[in-house]
Design a protein around this motif. Structure first.
Motif, PDB file in Angstrom:
ATOM      1  N   SER A 118     -18.519  -3.361   2.799  1.00  0.00           N
ATOM      2  CA  SER A 118     -17.981  -4.119   3.924  1.00  0.00           C
ATOM      3  C   SER A 118     -17.369  -5.445   3.519  1.00  0.00           C
ATOM      4  N   GLY A 119     -17.768  -5.969   2.353  1.00  0.00           N
ATOM      5  CA  GLY A 119     -17.325  -7.302   1.949  1.00  0.00           C
ATOM      6  C   GLY A 119     -18.227  -8.412   2.443  1.00  0.00           C
ATOM      7  N   LEU A 120     -19.320  -8.064   3.135  1.00  0.00           N
ATOM      8  CA  LEU A 120     -20.227  -9.083   3.659  1.00  0.00           C
ATOM      9  C   LEU A 120     -21.148  -9.579   2.546  1.00  0.00           C
ATOM     10  N   SER A 121     -20.569 -10.320   1.614  1.00  0.00           N
ATOM     11  CA  SER A 121     -21.329 -10.924   0.525  1.00  0.00           C
ATOM     12  C   SER A 121     -20.389 -11.815  -0.273  1.00  0.00           C
ATOM     13  N   ASP A 122     -20.900 -12.947  -0.718  1.00  0.00           N
ATOM     14  CA  ASP A 122     -20.085 -13.784  -1.598  1.00  0.00           C
ATOM     15  C   ASP A 122     -20.317 -13.432  -3.062  1.00  0.00           C
ATOM     16  N   GLN A 123     -21.055 -12.332  -3.321  1.00  0.00           N
ATOM     17  CA  GLN A 123     -21.301 -11.896  -4.687  1.00  0.00           C
ATOM     18  C   GLN A 123     -20.275 -10.868  -5.173  1.00  0.00           C
ATOM     19  N   SER A 124     -19.519 -10.263  -4.273  1.00  0.00           N
ATOM     20  CA  SER A 124     -18.482  -9.318  -4.681  1.00  0.00           C
ATOM     21  C   SER A 124     -17.333 -10.054  -5.343  1.00  0.00           C
ATOM     22  N   ARG A 125     -16.662  -9.361  -6.279  1.00  0.00           N
ATOM     23  CA  ARG A 125     -15.539  -9.968  -6.984  1.00  0.00           C
ATOM     24  C   ARG A 125     -14.402  -8.948  -7.117  1.00  0.00           C
ATOM     25  N   LEU A 126     -13.179  -9.437  -6.860  1.00  0.00           N
ATOM     26  CA  LEU A 126     -11.984  -8.622  -6.972  1.00  0.00           C
ATOM     27  C   LEU A 126     -10.799  -9.552  -7.156  1.00  0.00           C
ATOM     28  N   SER A 127      -9.867  -9.191  -8.011  1.00  0.00           N
ATOM     29  CA  SER A 127      -8.681 -10.021  -8.221  1.00  0.00           C
ATOM     30  C   SER A 127      -7.554  -9.580  -7.300  1.00  0.00           C
ATOM     31  N   ALA A 128      -6.632 -10.493  -7.029  1.00  0.00           N
ATOM     32  CA  ALA A 128      -5.476 -10.173  -6.195  1.00  0.00           C
ATOM     33  C   ALA A 128      -4.635  -9.081  -6.840  1.00  0.00           C
ATOM     34  N   MET A 129      -4.452  -9.144  -8.171  1.00  0.00           N
ATOM     35  CA  MET A 129      -3.636  -8.137  -8.839  1.00  0.00           C
ATOM     36  C   MET A 129      -4.259  -6.754  -8.737  1.00  0.00           C
ATOM     37  N   ASP A 130      -5.561  -6.640  -8.950  1.00  0.00           N
ATOM     38  CA  ASP A 130      -6.195  -5.331  -8.865  1.00  0.00           C
ATOM     39  C   ASP A 130      -6.192  -4.803  -7.435  1.00  0.00           C
ATOM     40  N   MET A 131      -6.296  -5.694  -6.456  1.00  0.00           N
ATOM     41  CA  MET A 131      -6.226  -5.242  -5.067  1.00  0.00           C
ATOM     42  C   MET A 131      -4.864  -4.629  -4.775  1.00  0.00           C
ATOM     43  N   VAL A 132      -3.790  -5.284  -5.220  1.00  0.00           N
ATOM     44  CA  VAL A 132      -2.455  -4.747  -4.976  1.00  0.00           C
ATOM     45  C   VAL A 132      -2.256  -3.447  -5.751  1.00  0.00           C
ATOM     46  N   ARG A 133      -2.700  -3.405  -6.983  1.00  0.00           N
ATOM     47  CA  ARG A 133      -2.549  -2.192  -7.779  1.00  0.00           C
ATOM     48  C   ARG A 133      -3.268  -1.003  -7.150  1.00  0.00           C
ATOM     49  N   SER A 134      -4.347  -1.260  -6.440  1.00  0.00           N
ATOM     50  CA  SER A 134      -5.102  -0.174  -5.815  1.00  0.00           C
ATOM     51  C   SER A 134      -4.320   0.527  -4.713  1.00  0.00           C
ATOM     52  N   MET A 135      -3.287  -0.126  -4.179  1.00  0.00           N
ATOM     53  CA  MET A 135      -2.489   0.445  -3.096  1.00  0.00           C
ATOM     54  C   MET A 135      -1.222   1.124  -3.600  1.00  0.00           C
ATOM     55  N   GLN A 136      -1.045   1.255  -4.924  1.00  0.00           N
ATOM     56  CA  GLN A 136       0.187   1.775  -5.496  1.00  0.00           C
ATOM     57  C   GLN A 136       0.414   3.254  -5.201  1.00  0.00           C
ATOM     58  N   SER A 137      -0.642   4.043  -5.065  1.00  0.00           N
ATOM     59  CA  SER A 137      -0.494   5.466  -4.789  1.00  0.00           C
ATOM     60  C   SER A 137       0.281   5.669  -3.484  1.00  0.00           C
ATOM     61  N   PRO A 138       1.337   6.499  -3.493  1.00  0.00           N
ATOM     62  CA  PRO A 138       2.084   6.748  -2.249  1.00  0.00           C
ATOM     63  C   PRO A 138       1.204   7.262  -1.121  1.00  0.00           C
ATOM     64  N   ALA A 139       0.210   8.090  -1.455  1.00  0.00           N
ATOM     65  CA  ALA A 139      -0.683   8.609  -0.409  1.00  0.00           C
ATOM     66  C   ALA A 139      -1.491   7.480   0.211  1.00  0.00           C
ATOM     67  N   ASP A 140      -1.995   6.554  -0.616  1.00  0.00           N
ATOM     68  CA  ASP A 140      -2.767   5.440  -0.091  1.00  0.00           C
ATOM     69  C   ASP A 140      -1.891   4.514   0.755  1.00  0.00           C
ATOM     70  N   ARG A 141      -0.665   4.265   0.294  1.00  0.00           N
ATOM     71  CA  ARG A 141       0.234   3.405   1.058  1.00  0.00           C
ATOM     72  C   ARG A 141       0.523   4.004   2.424  1.00  0.00           C
ATOM     73  N   ALA A 142       0.801   5.310   2.453  1.00  0.00           N
ATOM     74  CA  ALA A 142       1.085   5.971   3.726  1.00  0.00           C
ATOM     75  C   ALA A 142      -0.116   5.888   4.661  1.00  0.00           C
ATOM     76  N   ALA A 143      -1.318   6.058   4.096  1.00  0.00           N
ATOM     77  CA  ALA A 143      -2.528   5.983   4.921  1.00  0.00           C
ATOM     78  C   ALA A 143      -2.733   4.582   5.466  1.00  0.00           C
ATOM     79  N   LEU A 144      -2.608   3.580   4.603  1.00  0.00           N
ATOM     80  CA  LEU A 144      -2.865   2.203   5.029  1.00  0.00           C
ATOM     81  C   LEU A 144      -1.845   1.726   6.061  1.00  0.00           C
ATOM     82  N   ILE A 145      -0.607   2.184   5.941  1.00  0.00           N
ATOM     83  CA  ILE A 145       0.400   1.825   6.946  1.00  0.00           C
ATOM     84  C   ILE A 145      -0.057   2.269   8.331  1.00  0.00           C
ATOM     85  N   GLU A 146      -0.680   3.451   8.404  1.00  0.00           N
ATOM     86  CA  GLU A 146      -1.157   3.972   9.685  1.00  0.00           C
ATOM     87  C   GLU A 146      -2.469   3.336  10.132  1.00  0.00           C
TER      88      GLU A 146
END
Length: 508
Positions: free
Chosen positions: A385-413
């Protein structure tokens, strides 16, 4: 078998005075979402390689100046990628790992879709362990949770009606509840205030988002009620207890007494009539009592529920299927429901074969999945859920995670349209570009990630900002916003708006 509307996320009758700052908006999105099938292993390879390092391609000095002028430059990581060309357009500390807050739910959505596909449903069953004779089960009746995050009191009533329709009006044995489909956790983040309804328990049998609705009405005798509130059924609850006490603070105090939830509330805070949701820490017994109460309305008489920690067999005499996963995820991303994220995330981990025993282990499994599909990444998510200040993720890796066309199509919806302001109350670039994104907010922590669509062009972005020193120095307290957090959040949101306007103008 029933298949019905999504459960109301947080419905509260009338305009009630609330004690807590935080609550989830009422109602869930009910539009059906058409999504592509779950991505195969081959589809997880990017069409064009995206380098993990490298500098920005457009006006790097200008972006640096912009960031410095906003006052959060050293606390912020930014990445912008053109998904059509694979080009990194702009970055600022793109590898800086920060808490993503609720932006993590976008990762959870991709994780769940990859595991189950968009049409998956979660099943809740009623079993009979013996034959039915003269309208009674000669054995036990068992309520088996199937990790449905949207199960509510109305759905339990539908199950009760099915049981009665099958000629069952009582039981000679026990009424048993089972929530072993998922590991049980008493809360998502132990650092949150005790009364935070957005931080409930999580398990394999969840009801009403594991919240109970507390109402109070002053008078000659102070009236306090606790209800398993849904749209049509609101039975009174006894497995959770609340008493008013004479104290100034804290407003709420929680204890577990003989395995039951016991709350006390400060009497001075109840001067005017009102109501609010409270988290439930014993969800199986809560669901069992609710089923017993609604079942009695349809002529099904049951003894008090008994919790079994292990699965049991029996004949299915009633069954309820949730709405499809795609609609559950859309609701999760729009209303940012933490319980939904943890339930679907842990369900995906188990479906993927991970032998998890906790939310943290499931968060680690999702981190490994993300790192694998990215070909290496520095991901450290402790929950879904992200309800913690102990999780860590970079902006670049977050964007890279959406690169798959299938994921992009899903997230748009699935994602909500994110409004870009022109600074004067109007909408920026209306008709020229639109943004679909997930936000994340905790005290002194802010995240925003998603997609910018302009014509045929698709840009992916992430903006993470956090001041962990300020957050550590100003911990959350019940009913109080830490000093300075409101102005900090406004500054972070202003930074996001400026960057979005810039990107639409330069690259849209």
């Amino acid at each position: 078998m029933t298949r019905s509307r999504p459960a109301p996320d947080q419905k509260q009758p009338g305009r009630k005075r609330r004690l807590s700052r935080r609550h989830v908006l009422a109602g869930l999105g009910a539009a059906t979402v058409a999504l592509p099938g779950a991505a195969s292993a081959a589809s997880l390879r990017f069409d064009r390689p995206i380098p993990r390092g490298g500098g920005p391609k457009a006006a790097p000095q200008m972006l640096g100046s912009v960031m410095e002028g906003l006052g959060l430059a050293d606390k912020t990581g930014v990445a912008l990628i053109d998904f059509d060309s694979g080009e990194i357009l702009e970055t600022h500390q793109p590898a800086k790992t920060l808490p993503p807050a609720s932006v993590a739910k976008a990762v959870t959505a991709m994780y769940a879709l990859d595991s189950f596909g968009p049409d998956h449903t979660f099943r809740t069953r009623i079993l009979a362990t013996g034959p039915v004779q003269d309208g009674r089960v000669n054995g036990d009746l068992v309520l088996v949770g199937g990790a449905d995050p949207h199960l509510d009191s109305d759905h339990l009533a539908l199950l009760a009606r099915q049981v009665v329709a099958n000629g069952i009006h009582g039981v000679n044995g026990h009424f048993i509840v089972i929530g072993s489909a998922l590991p049980f956790s008493r809360h998502i983040d132990p650092t949150q205030p005790a009364s935070a309804s957005y931080n409930p328990s999580v398990g394999g049998l969840n009801l009403n988002f594991n919240r109970v609705f507390f109402q109070w009405k002053p008078g000659a005798d102070l009236l306090l009620t606790l209800k398993a509130q849904a749209e049509r059924h609101q039975p009174d609850i006894r497995t959770v207890r609340i008493d008013a006490v004479d104290r100034a603070s804290p407003v709420f105090n929680y204890r577990s007494i003989e395995g039951r939830d016991h709350w006390t509330v400060a009497r001075p805070a109840l001067k005017s009539a009102g109501g609010q949701w409270l988290p439930v820490r014993t969800p199986e017994l809560y669901a069992g009592e609710t089923f017993r109460a609604v079942a009695s309305q349809y002529g099904l008489r049951l003894p008090d529920a008994i919790l079994s920690p292990v699965a049991m067999g029996g004949e299915v005499v009633a069954e309820h299927h949730s709405i499809p996963l795609s609609r559950i995820l859309r609701s999760m991303l729009i209303y940012s429901t933490n319980l939904t994220a943890e339930v679907v995330g842990m369900s995906a981990s188990i479906n993927n074969g991970a032998g998890i025993t906790s939310i943290a282990e499931s968060g680690a499994a999702m981190s490994d999945w993300m790192a694998t599909r990215l070909g290496g990444a520095n991901v450290g998510l402790v929950n879904h859920s992200g309800l913690s200040d102990q999780s860590r993720l970079s902006a670049m890796d977050m964007v890279r995670s959406m690169q798959s066309p299938a994921d992009r199509a899903a997230l748009i919806e699935l994602m909500r349209t994110h409004r870009v302001s022109d600074g004067s109350g109007g909408e920026y670039a209306a008709g020229r570009a639109f943004v679909k994104a997930k936000t994340g907010t905790m005290h002194f922590t802010r995240g925003l990630s998603g997609l910018i669509r302009s014509g045929e062009k698709t840009l992916g972005f992430a903006i993470f900002a956090a001041d962990l020193d300020l957050r550590a120095a100003n911990p959350s307290q019940e009913g109080f916003r830490p000093r300075g957090s409101r102005s900090w959040s406004s500054k972070a949101k202003g930074q996001e708006q400026l960057l979005l306007r810039r990107w639409i103008d330069m690259y849209g």
